[in-house]
Design an enzyme around this catalytic site. Structure first.
Site, PDB file in Angstrom:
ATOM      1  CB  SER A  31      23.274  67.963 -36.686  1.00 17.23           C
ATOM      2  OG  SER A  31      22.719  68.615 -35.560  1.00 17.23           O
ATOM      3  CG  ASP A 321      16.147  71.467 -39.345  1.00 18.98           C
ATOM      4  OD1 ASP A 321      16.542  71.998 -38.287  1.00 18.98           O
ATOM      5  OD2 ASP A 321      16.696  70.464 -39.842  1.00 18.98           O
ATOM      6  CG  HIS A 324      19.829  71.553 -37.433  1.00 18.79           C
ATOM      7  ND1 HIS A 324      18.897  70.568 -37.665  1.00 18.79           N
ATOM      8  CD2 HIS A 324      20.796  70.988 -36.677  1.00 18.79           C
ATOM      9  CE1 HIS A 324      19.299  69.441 -37.076  1.00 18.79           C
ATOM     10  NE2 HIS A 324      20.438  69.671 -36.475  1.00 18.79           N
TER      11      HIS A 324
END
Ligand SMILES: *[C@@H]1O[C@H](CO)[C@@H](O)[C@H](O)[C@H]1NC(C)=O
Length: 346
Positions: A31, A321, A324
């Protein structure tokens, strides 16, 4: 000509040259670099809804785990190629787009097959299968000779490893029963090494590998560090540092063994560490909590547009978040890595 003009002209020439020497940016990983592959697979780990992407062009959620762009986007832009790297599985793009850059990364994946299995995302071996399929499509699209040139001149970015520890090793007993931390690091790095050897056999020559950032300082890890007074989890940070050190050794070995390979360790630990310890130097106001929702544990579907607590200005936050970085952090980290990348691969 005035010095300012001369400087500008030099920069334009450098970018033009960079574009000529690096025709494409090709991405593998998790990610930290996924630009939307998880949108089309059967996983709950997605981010193709608001508020994700609210600071992306057009305020559009793309599947990036960020309010805006991720490091490969900034790197491709610095090489004069494009502003955003499309995801291979995104049906909105074709081989014409992918000829100058493509992303095979999948949020939630790791070096270990067992890691990608946790949230049913794309395992690393399958990213490689997609890459082989891409090579065939590229040859059909631009011809064999031109395709081979793109393949060998492209800059390849790899960024993964965090999930192997935080989503797998420290969460489920399976790997912990069989490996000490050090043994697990070695296990992961053997996979990394084999992966690079396979890439090399497929024609890859220019490669940048990013290890782990101070993962113990991710808001989620702080939130769960109850006995550590919600500070950074230093055990996890130590794992990140020792993993990175071993990764450097693997990269040195690969450069020695594979004569035409130019592999660079794009270590982002120190810049992240600097941002986390001195956030105000970089214009940040909040580092312990993320922008989205309560900022302590939410990501993916829990990071909802409905939550009134979500911050209004993500530029003040290091993390978007609980897991991240914000686009601003990604930009700072990229700007730190880009001169190294330009100097090595241009
Ligand atoms: C991961 O799974 C693939 C596909 O089943 C297999 O080929 C590969 O050997 C596995 N990797 C490891 C390290 O076990």
């Amino acid at each position: 000509m005035s010095p300012a003009w001369l400087l500008l002209l030099t920069q334009i020439l450098l970018v033009a040259e960079a574009k000529k020497n690096v025709p494409a940016v090709i991405v593998f990983g998790d990610s930290s670099v996924d630009s939307g592959n998880n949108n089309v697979i059967a996983t709950v780990l997605k981010s193709n809804f608001k508020p994700y992407g609210r600071d992306f062009e057009g305020g559009r959620p793309t599947g990036r785990f960020c309010n805006g762009r991720v490091p490969p986007d900034f790197i491709a832009e610095a090489f004069g190629i494009k502003r955003a790297i499309p995801a291979y599985l995104d049906p909105a793009f074709t081989i014409k787009d992918f000829a100058t850059g493509v992303c095979f990364a999948s949020a939630g994946t790791g070096y270990d097959n067992a890691t990608s299995a946790v949230l049913n995302v794309i395992p690393l071996w399958k990213e490689l299968e997609y890459y082989k399929e891409y090579q065939a499509k590229l040859r059909a699209h631009v011809g064999v000779e031109k395709a081979n040139e793109i393949i060998s001149e492209a800059l390849y970015l790899m960024s993964l490893g965090t999930n192997d520890f935080l989503e797998n090793y420290y969460v489920f007993p399976t790997r912990r029963l069989h490996f000490t931390v050090s043994q697990y690091e070695d296990f992961l790095l053997r996979i990394a090494e084999n992966f690079v050897r396979e890439l090399y056999a497929l024609g890859v020559r220019k490669l940048s590998i990013t290890g782990l950032i101070p993962v113990g300082c991710l808001p989620l890890e702080r939130a769960t560090n109850i006995f550590g007074d919600h500070g950074c989890n230093e055990e996890y940070n130590n794992v990140a540092m020792s993993f990175n050190k071993k990764l450097e050794n693997v990269i040195t070995k690969l450069n020695r063994d594979l004569p035409q390979l130019k592999a660079l360790s794009a270590n982002a630990y120190s810049i992240f560490s600097d941002i986390i310890t001195k956030p105000s130097t970089y214009g940040f106001e909040v580092v312990e909590k993320a922008c989205c929702s309560t900022g302590t544990f939410e990501m993916s579907y829990l990071c909802s547009d409905k939550n009134p607590l979500t911050c209004t200005d993500a530029e003040k936050y290091v993390f978007w978040d609980a897991f991240h970085p914000t686009e601003k952090t990604n930009r700072i980290v990229s700007n730190y890595l880009i001169p190294k990348l330009l100097a090595t691969f241009r």
